[in-house]
Scaffold this motif. Structure first.
Motif, PDB file in Angstrom:
ATOM      1  N   HIS A  25       0.839  -1.204   0.000  1.00 28.34           N
ATOM      2  CA  HIS A  25       0.000   0.000   0.000  1.00 28.34           C
ATOM      3  C   HIS A  25       0.875   1.257   0.000  1.00 28.34           C
ATOM      4  O   HIS A  25       0.620   2.188  -0.753  1.00 28.34           O
ATOM      5  N   ASP A  26       1.904   1.253   0.841  1.00 28.71           N
ATOM      6  CA  ASP A  26       2.798   2.411   0.890  1.00 28.71           C
ATOM      7  C   ASP A  26       3.497   2.622  -0.444  1.00 28.71           C
ATOM      8  O   ASP A  26       3.703   3.751  -0.869  1.00 28.71           O
ATOM      9  N   ASP A  76       2.912   6.146  -2.616  1.00 29.69           N
ATOM     10  CA  ASP A  76       4.054   6.997  -2.937  1.00 29.69           C
ATOM     11  C   ASP A  76       4.318   6.921  -4.442  1.00 29.69           C
ATOM     12  O   ASP A  76       4.541   5.862  -4.994  1.00 29.69           O
TER      13      ASP A  76
END
Length: 89
Positions: free
Chosen positions: A59-60, A64
């Motif tokens: 998810h990160d 990003d």
């Protein structure tokens, strides 16, 4: 001299029951089953934690867009760097 026959196993079973008694054998079976169940639960918890951690990292990485990152990125304490595909082997 190889394996035991069925009569040998039955005699051995009778001796074990006489020596230890059925209550001790029952308790030993419960203890062994509890230990196996505890081990399976611990492994399942560890796998669940690993999947959750991987989902957070994925998810990160999607959130990003990479504008603020340098070329190398650390995931699980391993640095991942982009490869140079322009090299000829």
């Amino acid at each position: 001299m190889g394996s035991f026959s069925i009569t040998h196993w039955l005699i051995l079973l009778v001796v074990v029951v006489v020596v230890f008694g059925t209550s001790k054998l029952r308790n030993a079976g419960k203890d062994l089953g509890g230990a196996v169940k505890g081990f399976k639960d611990a492994v399942k918890d560890e796998e669940t934690e690993h999947v959750r951690k991987r989902q957070v990292l994925d998810h990160d990485a999607r959130v990003d867009n990479g504008a603020s990152k340098v070329p190398g990125q650390k995931v699980d304490d391993i640095e991942i760097r982009p490869t140079d595909d322009t090299r000829k082997l």
